[in-house]
Motif scaffolding. Structure first.
Motif, PDB file in Angstrom:
ATOM      1  N   LEU A   2      -3.057  10.800  -1.989  1.00 34.56           N
ATOM      2  CA  LEU A   2      -2.686   9.409  -2.255  1.00 34.56           C
ATOM      3  C   LEU A   2      -2.245   8.594  -1.130  1.00 34.56           C
ATOM      4  N   ASP A   3      -2.379   7.355  -1.189  1.00 32.83           N
ATOM      5  CA  ASP A   3      -1.798   6.513  -0.298  1.00 32.83           C
ATOM      6  C   ASP A   3      -0.342   6.052  -0.673  1.00 32.83           C
ATOM      7  N   LEU A   4       0.532   5.533   0.223  1.00 30.18           N
ATOM      8  CA  LEU A   4       1.894   5.410  -0.292  1.00 30.18           C
ATOM      9  C   LEU A   4       2.204   3.725  -0.351  1.00 30.18           C
ATOM     10  N   PHE A   5       1.903   2.899   0.453  1.00 22.24           N
ATOM     11  CA  PHE A   5       2.122   1.457   0.240  1.00 22.24           C
ATOM     12  C   PHE A   5       1.004   0.619  -0.240  1.00 22.24           C
ATOM     13  N   GLY A   6       1.557   0.044  -1.191  1.00 19.79           N
ATOM     14  CA  GLY A   6       0.174  -0.566  -1.988  1.00 19.79           C
ATOM     15  C   GLY A   6      -0.118   0.229  -3.204  1.00 19.79           C
ATOM     16  N   THR A   7       0.031   1.474  -3.049  1.00 16.89           N
ATOM     17  CA  THR A   7      -0.373   2.306  -4.128  1.00 16.89           C
ATOM     18  C   THR A   7       0.806   2.879  -4.782  1.00 16.89           C
ATOM     19  N   TYR A 165      -9.343  10.479  -3.225  1.00 12.48           N
ATOM     20  CA  TYR A 165      -8.454   9.878  -2.689  1.00 12.48           C
ATOM     21  C   TYR A 165      -8.142   8.615  -3.172  1.00 12.48           C
ATOM     22  N   CYS A 166      -7.088   8.311  -3.520  1.00 13.74           N
ATOM     23  CA  CYS A 166      -6.653   7.208  -4.100  1.00 13.74           C
ATOM     24  C   CYS A 166      -5.900   5.983  -3.629  1.00 13.74           C
ATOM     25  N   GLY A 167      -6.099   4.936  -3.079  1.00 13.95           N
ATOM     26  CA  GLY A 167      -5.537   4.054  -2.227  1.00 13.95           C
ATOM     27  C   GLY A 167      -5.927   2.462  -2.663  1.00 13.95           C
ATOM     28  N   ASP A 168      -4.954   1.541  -2.016  1.00 17.25           N
ATOM     29  CA  ASP A 168      -5.306   0.217  -2.321  1.00 17.25           C
ATOM     30  C   ASP A 168      -6.258  -0.336  -1.437  1.00 17.25           C
ATOM     31  N   GLY A 169      -6.581   0.577  -0.259  1.00 16.98           N
ATOM     32  CA  GLY A 169      -7.599  -0.120   0.670  1.00 16.98           C
ATOM     33  C   GLY A 169      -7.360  -0.550   1.922  1.00 16.98           C
ATOM     34  N   GLY A 170      -5.878  -0.796   2.178  1.00 15.71           N
ATOM     35  CA  GLY A 170      -5.558  -0.889   3.349  1.00 15.71           C
ATOM     36  C   GLY A 170      -5.879   0.180   4.523  1.00 15.71           C
ATOM     37  N   ARG A 183     -13.811  11.547  -2.542  1.00 14.05           N
ATOM     38  CA  ARG A 183     -14.114  10.897  -3.533  1.00 14.05           C
ATOM     39  C   ARG A 183     -13.328   9.740  -3.710  1.00 14.05           C
ATOM     40  N   PRO A 184     -13.389   8.393  -3.138  1.00 13.96           N
ATOM     41  CA  PRO A 184     -12.491   7.355  -2.902  1.00 13.96           C
ATOM     42  C   PRO A 184     -12.514   6.704  -4.311  1.00 13.96           C
ATOM     43  N   LEU A 185     -11.104   6.216  -4.576  1.00 11.79           N
ATOM     44  CA  LEU A 185     -10.844   5.668  -5.826  1.00 11.79           C
ATOM     45  C   LEU A 185      -9.797   4.727  -5.612  1.00 11.79           C
ATOM     46  N   ARG A 186     -10.290   3.259  -5.823  1.00 11.66           N
ATOM     47  CA  ARG A 186      -9.308   2.178  -5.192  1.00 11.66           C
ATOM     48  C   ARG A 186      -8.243   1.839  -6.429  1.00 11.66           C
ATOM     49  N   VAL A 187      -6.949   1.425  -6.226  1.00 12.77           N
ATOM     50  CA  VAL A 187      -6.115   0.808  -7.237  1.00 12.77           C
ATOM     51  C   VAL A 187      -5.898  -0.471  -6.639  1.00 12.77           C
ATOM     52  N   SER A 207     -12.739   1.798  -8.950  1.00 13.59           N
ATOM     53  CA  SER A 207     -11.416   1.011  -8.851  1.00 13.59           C
ATOM     54  C   SER A 207     -10.588   1.207 -10.312  1.00 13.59           C
ATOM     55  N   LEU A 208      -9.362   1.068 -10.134  1.00 17.74           N
ATOM     56  CA  LEU A 208      -8.327   1.364 -11.172  1.00 17.74           C
ATOM     57  C   LEU A 208      -7.344  -0.030 -11.130  1.00 17.74           C
ATOM     58  N   PRO A 209      -6.651  -0.403 -12.244  1.00 15.53           N
ATOM     59  CA  PRO A 209      -5.789  -1.197 -12.167  1.00 15.53           C
ATOM     60  C   PRO A 209      -4.395  -0.909 -11.472  1.00 15.53           C
ATOM     61  N   ALA A 210      -4.143   0.267 -11.611  1.00 18.69           N
ATOM     62  CA  ALA A 210      -2.797   0.908 -10.920  1.00 18.69           C
ATOM     63  C   ALA A 210      -2.633   2.367 -10.875  1.00 18.69           C
ATOM     64  N   VAL A 211      -1.917   2.915 -10.219  1.00 23.30           N
ATOM     65  CA  VAL A 211      -1.922   4.299 -10.009  1.00 23.30           C
ATOM     66  C   VAL A 211      -1.390   4.934 -11.178  1.00 23.30           C
ATOM     67  N   GLU A 212      -0.644   4.524 -12.332  1.00 22.75           N
ATOM     68  CA  GLU A 212      -0.400   4.751 -13.273  1.00 22.75           C
ATOM     69  C   GLU A 212      -1.621   5.299 -14.385  1.00 22.75           C
TER      70      GLU A 212
END
Length: 224
Positions: A2-7, A165-170, A183-187, A207-212
């Motif tokens: 997981l990414d940290l900021f934005g995620t 890998y889950c992140g907001d894309g930054g 396997r990337p998954l955007r939030v 994509s997902l609406p949020a990490v939750e």
């Protein structure tokens, strides 16, 4: 992974950035405009390993602002306090991480971050959920450098094909993760799209609406 900021936590917005500038200006005894310029121009060196500690960041900013070395300690204290605040996570995020761990998944963090953030990580509520946490400032590279993703996988001992890998894309992180075999998954960016991000590129993948939403998504077809 997981990414940290934005995620997991919101990246700062312009209002929060301005408030940080005010505090650093007061600590360094220089004009706000001077601090704002120095802070904006220092993103790369604060994140790519050139500066290895929060104290080094404070000294760097003081030098760029023409501030007295006597004020470096005060600026470092401001950076530490702001870092701890920025790592405050919503309870819903912690619940999602706990659910992921309880399902048997192993979690790792990969973040473009400055040393003050990296130094504050272990005291955050997020840290206990992660087996591995890598920060760009201590690894000497920023996303999407392939070595960053590979180092996390090596420390976990997990093949990239078995990793999401889950992140907001930054930081072009999603494409970087994909090139590394994950396997990337955007939030959606936590806190809103107006939050600050660097090096973002368009993404048309999953994509997902949020990490939750991640635990349910993994259980419903994204299981690794």
């Amino acid at each position: 992974m997981l990414d940290l900021f934005g995620t997991l936590v919101a990246a700062p917005d312009t209002t929060e950035r301005a408030a940080a500038v005010v505090e650093l200006s007061s600590a360094l005894h220089v004009a706000r405009e001077t601090v704002g310029v120095a802070l904006s121009r220092s993103w790369r060196v604060r994140h790519d390993g050139e500066l290895r500690s929060g104290a080094a960041v404070a000294a760097y900013l003081a030098e760029r602002c023409g501030a007295s070395a006597d004020h470096v300690a005060g600026a470092a204290s401001v950076l530490r306090r702001l870092a701890a605040t920025r790592l405050d996570a919503d309870e819903s995020v912690c619940r999602a991480l706990a659910e992921l761990r309880s399902s048997g998944l192993r979690l790792a963090l990969l973040s473009d971050a400055s040393p003050d953030i990296a130094e504050s990580w272990s005291a955050s509520a997020l840290a206990p959920y992660f087996e591995v946490a890598l920060f760009s400032c201590w690894e000497g590279a920023v996303k999407p450098a392939p070595g960053l993703f590979d180092r996390v996988l090596l420390r976990l001992g997990i093949a990239p094909g078995n990793t999401v890998y889950c992140g907001d894309g930054g930081g072009d992180e999603l494409a970087g993760a994909q090139r590394s075999g994950m396997r990337p998954l955007r939030v959606a960016r936590r806190g809103g799209s107006h939050r600050l991000a660097f090096g973002e590129t368009p993404w048309s993948g999953a994509s997902l609406p949020a990490v939750e939403s991640l635990p349910a998504a993994l259980a419903d077809g994204w299981a690794v």
